[in-house]
Design an enzyme around this catalytic site. Structure first.
Site, PDB file in Angstrom:
ATOM      1  N   CYS A 199       0.830  -1.202   0.000  1.00 19.56           N
ATOM      2  CA  CYS A 199       0.000   0.000   0.000  1.00 19.56           C
ATOM      3  C   CYS A 199       0.873   1.265   0.000  1.00 19.56           C
ATOM      4  CB  CYS A 199      -0.955   0.101   1.179  1.00 19.56           C
ATOM      5  SG  CYS A 199      -2.134  -1.239   1.247  1.00 19.56           S
TER       6      CYS A 199
ATOM      7  N   ARG B 190       4.315  -0.472  -4.473  1.00 23.31           N
ATOM      8  CA  ARG B 190       3.978  -0.948  -3.129  1.00 23.31           C
ATOM      9  C   ARG B 190       2.687  -1.763  -3.090  1.00 23.31           C
ATOM     10  NH1 ARG B 190       6.838   1.583   0.744  1.00 23.31           N
ATOM     11  NH2 ARG B 190       5.332   0.930   2.294  1.00 23.31           N
TER      12      ARG B 190
ATOM     13  N   TRP C 281      -2.628  -2.908  -1.710  1.00 24.98           N
ATOM     14  CA  TRP C 281      -2.305  -4.334  -1.804  1.00 24.98           C
ATOM     15  C   TRP C 281      -3.197  -4.991  -0.766  1.00 24.98           C
ATOM     16  CZ3 TRP C 281      -0.482  -8.298   1.327  1.00 24.98           C
ATOM     17  CH2 TRP C 281       0.027  -9.419   0.668  1.00 24.98           C
TER      18      TRP C 281
ATOM     19  N   ASN D  28      -2.069   2.060   5.403  1.00 26.71           N
ATOM     20  CA  ASN D  28      -1.159   1.004   4.967  1.00 26.71           C
ATOM     21  C   ASN D  28      -0.850   0.191   6.216  1.00 26.71           C
ATOM     22  OD1 ASN D  28       1.050  -0.506   4.093  1.00 26.71           O
ATOM     23  ND2 ASN D  28       2.478   1.212   4.228  1.00 26.71           N
ATOM     24  N   GLY D  29      -1.151  -1.127   6.183  1.00 26.19           N
ATOM     25  CA  GLY D  29      -0.888  -1.966   7.350  1.00 26.19           C
ATOM     26  C   GLY D  29      -2.099  -2.796   7.712  1.00 26.19           C
TER      27      GLY D  29
ATOM     28  N   GLU E 222      17.237 -18.555  -6.476  1.00 25.85           N
ATOM     29  CA  GLU E 222      16.890 -17.185  -6.835  1.00 25.85           C
ATOM     30  C   GLU E 222      16.438 -17.099  -8.303  1.00 25.85           C
ATOM     31  OE1 GLU E 222      16.149 -14.545  -5.419  1.00 25.85           O
ATOM     32  OE2 GLU E 222      16.434 -12.984  -6.918  1.00 25.85           O
TER      33      GLU E 222
ATOM     34  N   LYS F  20      12.805 -15.720  -9.444  1.00 27.14           N
ATOM     35  CA  LYS F  20      12.612 -14.628 -10.414  1.00 27.14           C
ATOM     36  C   LYS F  20      11.586 -15.036 -11.456  1.00 27.14           C
ATOM     37  CE  LYS F  20      13.740 -11.989  -8.863  1.00 27.14           C
ATOM     38  NZ  LYS F  20      14.148 -11.763  -7.605  1.00 27.14           N
TER      39      LYS F  20
ATOM     40  N   GLU G 207       7.975 -15.385  -9.997  1.00 31.05           N
ATOM     41  CA  GLU G 207       7.412 -14.090  -9.585  1.00 31.05           C
ATOM     42  C   GLU G 207       6.819 -13.329 -10.763  1.00 31.05           C
ATOM     43  OE1 GLU G 207       9.761 -11.956  -5.972  1.00 31.05           O
ATOM     44  OE2 GLU G 207      10.970 -12.340  -7.725  1.00 31.05           O
TER      45      GLU G 207
ATOM     46  N   HIS H 100      16.743 -37.260  -5.878  1.00 34.88           N
ATOM     47  CA  HIS H 100      15.875 -37.625  -4.756  1.00 34.88           C
ATOM     48  C   HIS H 100      14.466 -37.079  -4.950  1.00 34.88           C
ATOM     49  CE1 HIS H 100      19.306 -39.222  -2.658  1.00 34.88           C
ATOM     50  NE2 HIS H 100      19.961 -38.092  -2.889  1.00 34.88           N
TER      51      HIS H 100
ATOM     52  N   LYS I 162       6.277  -4.918  -3.410  1.00 33.66           N
ATOM     53  CA  LYS I 162       7.725  -4.752  -3.211  1.00 33.66           C
ATOM     54  C   LYS I 162       8.090  -4.773  -1.740  1.00 33.66           C
ATOM     55  CE  LYS I 162      11.772  -3.541  -4.829  1.00 33.66           C
ATOM     56  NZ  LYS I 162      12.342  -4.757  -5.416  1.00 33.66           N
TER      57      LYS I 162
END
Ligand code: G6P
Length: 616
Positions: free
Chosen positions: A2, A27, A74, A100-101, A489, A493, A496, A512, A611
Site C-alpha cells: 500500500c 507498493r 495491496w 497502509n498496514g 533465486e 525470479k 514471480e 531424490h 515490493k
C-alpha cells in the site's frame, strides 16, 4: 504494501497525488483511490485496478483542490474491489482515511461500533478505524480532530501508516505511523506526505521521516506538529536532506524498471564496493563493522534472517562467512524464526538482510533477537528505513532505488556486501591468509566489469532462449555449492514475474525427487561454472539428458563439456566460485524477464506481489 500520498499547498492536489501514486505503485497495485477536500464535503474516486483506472474515472478532479490524498492498495482484508479501496469515509461522511498496514483487533472494534449503530460498506479493517475516530468525536464533543485520531490509535493493535482528513478542519492532515513507513516532505508553503520520498523528490529535498509510534498534525498555518501517539508528548522534528534524484526513480528509456535495474548492476555493485574495497591499500574498510569486529569474530554463531530474495542472498552469505571466517552461520526465514523459540543469546550475532528495510517479519525477528541480547547487524538498501534504524550497526547496499517488484540489483549488491563482510572477518581473525585475501579482493574488484561483460554477452541469447520457453509450464533450476542459492533465486525470479512454476534444487538432490518430473518437456537451467563441483555437474547433466530434459546451461566462457550436452548455452566470464553467483545471476534475471515479457505479463508489477511487505 500500500502506498499513501497526501498534499496541502498551492499546487493542484489531484495532480500531485496522482503522480505520487504512480511512483508508489510498486507498493501495491490492486486498487487505487483519491480524495480531495472541498468546502463541506469530499470528492472521492476509488476503484479496483491500477492508478490508470483511477485516472479514467477521476479526470475531472483536475484543478479542484489544494488539499487531498490518495492510496494504492495491496489487499489484506477483503478482495480488491471498489468498495474495499481506500479512502474510507466515516459514517457521517466527515472523516476520510487512507491506511497502509493491518489493524489486528479490527473485528472486536467492528462489533463494538456495530452495536453503537455504525454500518460498514467494506470488508476492510481501515473502515473500522475511520469510524472509531468518528465515535470518539461523537462521544467527546470537546475533542478536536488530532486528539480523536490519537485516541482511536491508542485503541488499536497492529501496524499502520495513516493519513486522515476531516471536513470540519479544512487544510489539516493528520498522519501517524506504527510499523509502516511515512515521510513528510517540507516544501516552500506546501507539505507532502508519502510512504517514501519518491512522490515529492522534485519539489523538495527536505523531509521528516515519522518515527515509530509518532503522529503529526500538518497544516500551512501551523506547520508540522509531531507528537507521541501514546502520551501526546511533543517531539522536535529531525529534518533530513534527501539524496534521491528524479533520474533514479524514472525508467530512463528502458521498457521496464526491472530491465533498467538489471542493466544498472555494474554500477550498483561498484557503488556498493566504493570506498570499502581498497585494493591498492590491501584493505576492506567498512565503517559499520569496524567497531564490532571483535564481537562478531567471537560470536558463538551468526544467524542470518531475511525473506524472499534477501533470504537467498543470506544463503550465499552463509557459504561465504563459513568458508572465509569459519564462524558457524545459520540462515532462517524471518517469519519462521520469529514464531519458534530459537536459541539466541548475547553471544550471538544476527545479520538481518532487507532491501526495503521495512519487511514486517524481518522487523519482528530483529526485535525478538534483540530482546534475547543478540547483536544485530543490518544490510539494507533503503537509507534510514525502519530496519536500518533498529539494528545495532550495519552496511547499506548502495544499489539505489529498486522499483521493479522482483529484486535484481539489490540482490547482487547484498551478495557484494556479504562478500566484503566475510573477507573482512576472515582477514581479521586470521583464517584467511594475506595472500589469499589479496587474491580475493583483487578478484572482487573485477566483478562490476564481469557483470558488464555478462550483460553485453548474454542479453541477446537469453532473449532468444526465452522465446522458446514462453509456453513452458514448469522449470527446474539446479546448481551446486555457491550456485545452489543462485538456482533458488533464478527460479524465484521466473515464478514471480512469469507465473511459470519453477523450483530450484541443489543439483545432486535432483535424483531424490525432481528427476521424476524430467521428460522432453521439462526445461532445466543448470548453473555450471568451471570452479567448484564441475565434474559432478557434468554427471547431473548426463542424467538429465538420459531422460530427454531440455538443458539450458549457464557455463563459463569457452566451456565445452557441459555446453556440448546442453540444448542451449549461456556463457559468463570465469571468476572465483564464491563470486560466481553475482555474475551467473544476471543471465537468469534476463531469462526470467524476457520469458515474462513474451508472455505479456506486467513485469514491474506482477500479480499478487508487492515490493515492500509491511504485513505479516
Ligand atoms: C517481497 C519482494 C521480494 C523481496 C522480499 C523481501 O516479497 O517482492 O522481492 O525479496 O519481499 O523484501 P526485503 O525488502 O526485506 O528484502
Amino acid at each position: 504494501m500500500c502506498g499513501i500520498v497526501g498534499y496541502t499547498g498551492f499546487q493542484d492536489a489531484y495532480q500531485v497525488v496522482i503522480n505520487g501514486l504512480r511512483r508508489l505503485e510498486y507498493r501495491g497495485y490492486d486498487s487505487a483511490g483519491v480524495v480531495l477536500e472541498q468546502p463541506h464535503h469530499f470528492d472521492v474516486a476509488k476503484t479496483k485496478g491500477k492508478v490508470d483506472d483511477l485516472v479514467a474515472i477521476s479526470k475531472d478532479f483536475v484543478g479542484r483542490a489544494h488539499v487531498g490524498m490518495g492510496h494504492t492498495r495491496w489487499a489484506t482484508h477483503g478482495v480488491p474491489s471498489d468498495n474495499n479501496s481506500h479512502p474510507h469515509l466515516s459514517n457521517n461522511g466527515k472523516i476520510a482515511l487512507v491506511h497502509n498496514g493491518i489493524i489486528e483487533n479490527y473485528d472486536v472494534l467492528k462489533i463494538m461500533l456495530t452495536e453503537k449503530g455504525f454500518t460498514f460498506k467494506s470488508e476492510t479493517d481501515t473502515e473500522v478505524l475511520v469510524n472509531l475516530i468518528q465515535y470518539f468525536m461523537d462521544t467527546h464533543p470537546e475533542m478536536d480532530f488530532p486528539t480523536a485520531v490519537r485516541s482511536a490509535l491508542n485503541e488499536v493493535y497492529g501496524a499502520y501508516a495513516i493519513t486522515v482528513l476531516h471536513d470540519d478542519f479544512p487544510g489539516v492532515l493528520v498522519v501517524a505511523r506504527l510499523g509502516s513507513p511515512l515521510a513528510i516532505g517540507l516544501g516552500n508553503n506546501e507539505y507532502f506526505i508519502a510512504s517514501d520520498a519518491s512522490p515529492f523528490v522534485e519539489f523538495t529535498k527536505e523531509a521528516v521521516y515519522l518515527e515509530e509510534g509518532h503522529m503529526a498534525t500538518i497544516s500551512l498555518e501551523k506547520g508540522v506538529d509531531i507528537r507521541n501517539i501514546k502520551d501526546n508528548v511533543k517531539i522536535t522534528p529531525q529534518i533530513q536532506e534527501l539524496k534521491l534524484s528524479l533520474e533514479q526513480i524514472e525508467k530512463g528509456g528502458y521498457e521496464h524498471f526491472m530491465l533498467k535495474e538489471i542493466f544498472e548492476q555494474p554500477k550498483s555493485i561498484l557503488d556498493t564496493l566504493r570506498g570499502r574495497l581498497l585494493v591498492d591499500e590491501g584493505i576492506i574498510k567498512m565503517a559499520g563493522i569496524w567497531d564490532h569486529l571483535e564481537r562478531i569474530n567471537q560470536a558463538q554463531k551468526i544467524t542470518i534472517i531475511a525473506c524472499g530474495t534477501s533470504w537467498h542472498a543470506g544463503l550465499i552469505g552463509e557459504y561465504l562467512i563459513e568458508e572465509f571466517a569459519r564462524i558457524p552461520v545459520e540462515v532462517e526465514y524471518a517469519s519462521e524464526f520469529r514464531y519458534r523459540n530459537p536459541i539466541i543469546t548475547e553471544k550471538d550475532i544476527v545479520i538481518a538482510i532487507s532491501q526495503s528495510g521495512e519487511t514486517a517479519d524481518t522487523m519482528a525477528a530483529i526485535k525478538m533477537a534483540k530482546e534475547k541480547g543478540a547483536f544485530i547487524y543490518g544490510i539494507c538498501n533503503v537509507v534510514d528505513s525502519s530496519i536500518a534504524r533498529i539494528t545495532d550497526a550495519g552496511s547499506y547496499t548502495h544499489a539505489g532505488p529498486e522499483i521493479g517488484v522482483a529484486s535484481t540489483k539489490a540482490f547482487t549488491a547484498q551478495l557484494t556486501i556479504l562478500a566484503l563482510i566475510a573477507l573482512k572477518l576472515g582477514k581479521h581473525n586470521g583464517h584467511l591468509s594475506n595472500q589469499e585475501f589479496m587474491r580475493l579482493i583483487t578478484e572482487l574488484d573485477t566483478i562490476p566489469q564481469k557483470v558488464e561483460e555478462v550483460l553485453e554477452g548474454t542479453h541477446q541469447i537469453t532473449k532468444e532462449i526465452a522465446r522458446k520457453f514462453v509456453d513452458a509450464q514448469n522449470f527446474l533450476y539446479l546448481g551446486r555449492g555457491y550456485n545452489f542459492p543462485a538456482a533458488l533465486e533464478g527460479a524465484l525470479k521466473l515464478k514471480e514475474i512469469s507465473y511459470i512454476h519453477a523450483e530450484g534444487y541443489p543439483a545432486a538432490e535432483m535424483k531424490h525427487g525432481p528427476i521424476a518430473l524430467i521428460d522432453e518437456n521439462m526445461p532445466i537451467v543448470i548453473i555450471a561454472p568451471k570452479q567448484g563441483h564441475y565434474d559432478k555437474i557434468v554427471s547431473n547433466v548426463q542424467e538429465i539428458k538420459a531422460r530427454k530434459g531440455k538443458v539450458i546451461a549457464v557455463v563459463n566462457r569457452g566451456d565445452t563439456q557441459v555446453a556440448d550436452m546442453a540444448d542451449y548455452v549461456i556463457e559468463f566470464p570465469e571468476t572465483s566460485e564464491c563470486f560466481s553467483p553475482i555474475v551467473a545471476s544476471v543471465p537468469l534475471q534476463l531469462l526470467a524477464y524476457y520469458i515474462a515479457v513474451f508472455r505479456g505479463a506486467n513485469v514491474d508489477q506482477p500479480r499478487n506481489l508487492a515490493k515492500s511487505v509491511t504485513v505479516e
